[in-house]
Motif scaffolding. Structure first.
Motif, PDB file in Angstrom:
ATOM      1  N   ALA A  67       0.816  -1.219   0.000  1.00  0.00           N
ATOM      2  CA  ALA A  67       0.000   0.000   0.000  1.00  0.00           C
ATOM      3  C   ALA A  67       0.851   1.271   0.000  1.00  0.00           C
ATOM      4  O   ALA A  67       0.380   2.328  -0.418  1.00  0.00           O
ATOM      5  CB  ALA A  67      -0.940   0.006   1.198  1.00  0.00           C
ATOM      6  N   LEU A  68       2.098   1.169   0.435  1.00  0.00           N
ATOM      7  CA  LEU A  68       2.982   2.341   0.449  1.00  0.00           C
ATOM      8  C   LEU A  68       3.400   2.777  -0.957  1.00  0.00           C
ATOM      9  O   LEU A  68       3.876   3.889  -1.137  1.00  0.00           O
ATOM     10  CB  LEU A  68       4.237   2.058   1.290  1.00  0.00           C
ATOM     11  CG  LEU A  68       4.000   1.874   2.780  1.00  0.00           C
ATOM     12  CD1 LEU A  68       5.286   1.407   3.465  1.00  0.00           C
ATOM     13  CD2 LEU A  68       3.487   3.166   3.407  1.00  0.00           C
ATOM     14  N   ASP A  69       3.248   1.882  -1.935  1.00  0.00           N
ATOM     15  CA  ASP A  69       3.605   2.180  -3.319  1.00  0.00           C
ATOM     16  C   ASP A  69       5.046   2.703  -3.412  1.00  0.00           C
ATOM     17  O   ASP A  69       5.318   3.748  -3.996  1.00  0.00           O
ATOM     18  CB  ASP A  69       2.627   3.188  -3.927  1.00  0.00           C
ATOM     19  CG  ASP A  69       2.744   3.261  -5.449  1.00  0.00           C
ATOM     20  OD1 ASP A  69       3.153   2.254  -6.067  1.00  0.00           O
ATOM     21  OD2 ASP A  69       2.440   4.334  -6.013  1.00  0.00           O
ATOM     22  N   LEU A  70       5.961   1.960  -2.830  1.00  0.00           N
ATOM     23  CA  LEU A  70       7.370   2.353  -2.774  1.00  0.00           C
ATOM     24  C   LEU A  70       8.034   2.233  -4.140  1.00  0.00           C
ATOM     25  O   LEU A  70       7.709   1.343  -4.919  1.00  0.00           O
ATOM     26  CB  LEU A  70       8.108   1.481  -1.755  1.00  0.00           C
ATOM     27  CG  LEU A  70       7.616   1.608  -0.322  1.00  0.00           C
ATOM     28  CD1 LEU A  70       8.141   0.473   0.528  1.00  0.00           C
ATOM     29  CD2 LEU A  70       7.998   2.955   0.264  1.00  0.00           C
ATOM     30  N   LYS A  71       8.987   3.115  -4.392  1.00  0.00           N
ATOM     31  CA  LYS A  71       9.744   3.132  -5.643  1.00  0.00           C
ATOM     32  C   LYS A  71      11.241   3.121  -5.346  1.00  0.00           C
ATOM     33  O   LYS A  71      11.686   3.557  -4.282  1.00  0.00           O
ATOM     34  CB  LYS A  71       9.425   4.395  -6.453  1.00  0.00           C
ATOM     35  CG  LYS A  71       7.950   4.646  -6.700  1.00  0.00           C
ATOM     36  CD  LYS A  71       7.425   3.772  -7.804  1.00  0.00           C
ATOM     37  CE  LYS A  71       6.009   4.151  -8.187  1.00  0.00           C
ATOM     38  NZ  LYS A  71       4.993   3.270  -7.705  1.00  0.00           N
ATOM     39  N   GLN A  72      12.008   2.629  -6.324  1.00  0.00           N
ATOM     40  CA  GLN A  72      13.466   2.645  -6.193  1.00  0.00           C
ATOM     41  C   GLN A  72      13.936   4.068  -5.897  1.00  0.00           C
ATOM     42  O   GLN A  72      13.427   5.030  -6.457  1.00  0.00           O
ATOM     43  CB  GLN A  72      14.126   2.163  -7.494  1.00  0.00           C
ATOM     44  CG  GLN A  72      14.016   0.677  -7.721  1.00  0.00           C
ATOM     45  CD  GLN A  72      14.960  -0.107  -6.822  1.00  0.00           C
ATOM     46  OE1 GLN A  72      16.117   0.216  -6.668  1.00  0.00           O
ATOM     47  NE2 GLN A  72      14.435  -1.157  -6.215  1.00  0.00           N
ATOM     48  N   GLY A  73      14.882   4.181  -4.986  1.00  0.00           N
ATOM     49  CA  GLY A  73      15.460   5.479  -4.643  1.00  0.00           C
ATOM     50  C   GLY A  73      14.796   6.173  -3.470  1.00  0.00           C
ATOM     51  O   GLY A  73      15.327   7.159  -2.961  1.00  0.00           O
TER      52      GLY A  73
END
Length: 165
Positions: A67-73
């Motif tokens: 649910a956090l929708d994390l992305k590289q970086g």
């Protein structure tokens, strides 16, 4: 529920092999890399678990990370991070490089001061650098952080800092 690490790059035939070893089927969930065991089985004796390609995780924990929708970086903070399943999932999402997990404690020879609750707390913490995305895990008990660190080492998770507070 079982989580397959992205870097494991398991093909459908690998999943079938794991199913055979477990003696049950792995059913896909709506979450990427998360499978439900059709029957309750222990993972500890399986080759996938021993080789660090899969591990057990609570579905609610996996959903919270998804649910956090994390992305590289990106950089993330995981409070009360032990035992480490969510921390590993977060790190895999945000950090493609970096140093192996570092557990930060008071430096040798430094005195500890007493905290508000009567427990000792580190008076200062050695700095560490993580390039790219990272996750910082914080917990209140050294034993819990050691459990987390062992999990991170087993799965060769990068870009993690662990703090005892």
């Amino acid at each position: 529920f079982v989580r397959v690490l992205k870097k494991a790059n398991l093909a459908e035939e690998d999943i079938k092999e794991i199913e055979s070893e477990l003696g049950t089927t792995l059913e896909r969930t709506p979450l990427p890399g998360i499978y439900q065991l059709a029957e309750e089985r222990g993972l500890h004796g399986t080759s996938g678990y021993k080789s660090g390609k899969l591990f057990g995780i609570d579905l609610a924990s996996a959903f919270a990370v998804h649910a956090l929708d994390l992305k590289q970086g990106m950089h993330a903070l995981d409070l009360c991070c032990a035992p480490g399943a969510k921390l590993c999932m977060i790190a895999e999402a945000v950090a493609s490089q970096g140093k192996p997990a570092v557990l930060l404690l008071p430096q040798r020879g430094q005195q500890e001061e007493e905290g508000e609750n009567g427990r000792n707390k580190p008076s200062s913490i050695a700095p560490t650098t993580v390039r790219g995305g990272s996750v910082t895990g914080v917990d209140v008990a050294l034993q819990r952080l050691n459990t987390c660190r062992n999990l991170i080492r087993k799965y060769r998770v990068m870009g993690v800092r662990l703090y005892l507070c």
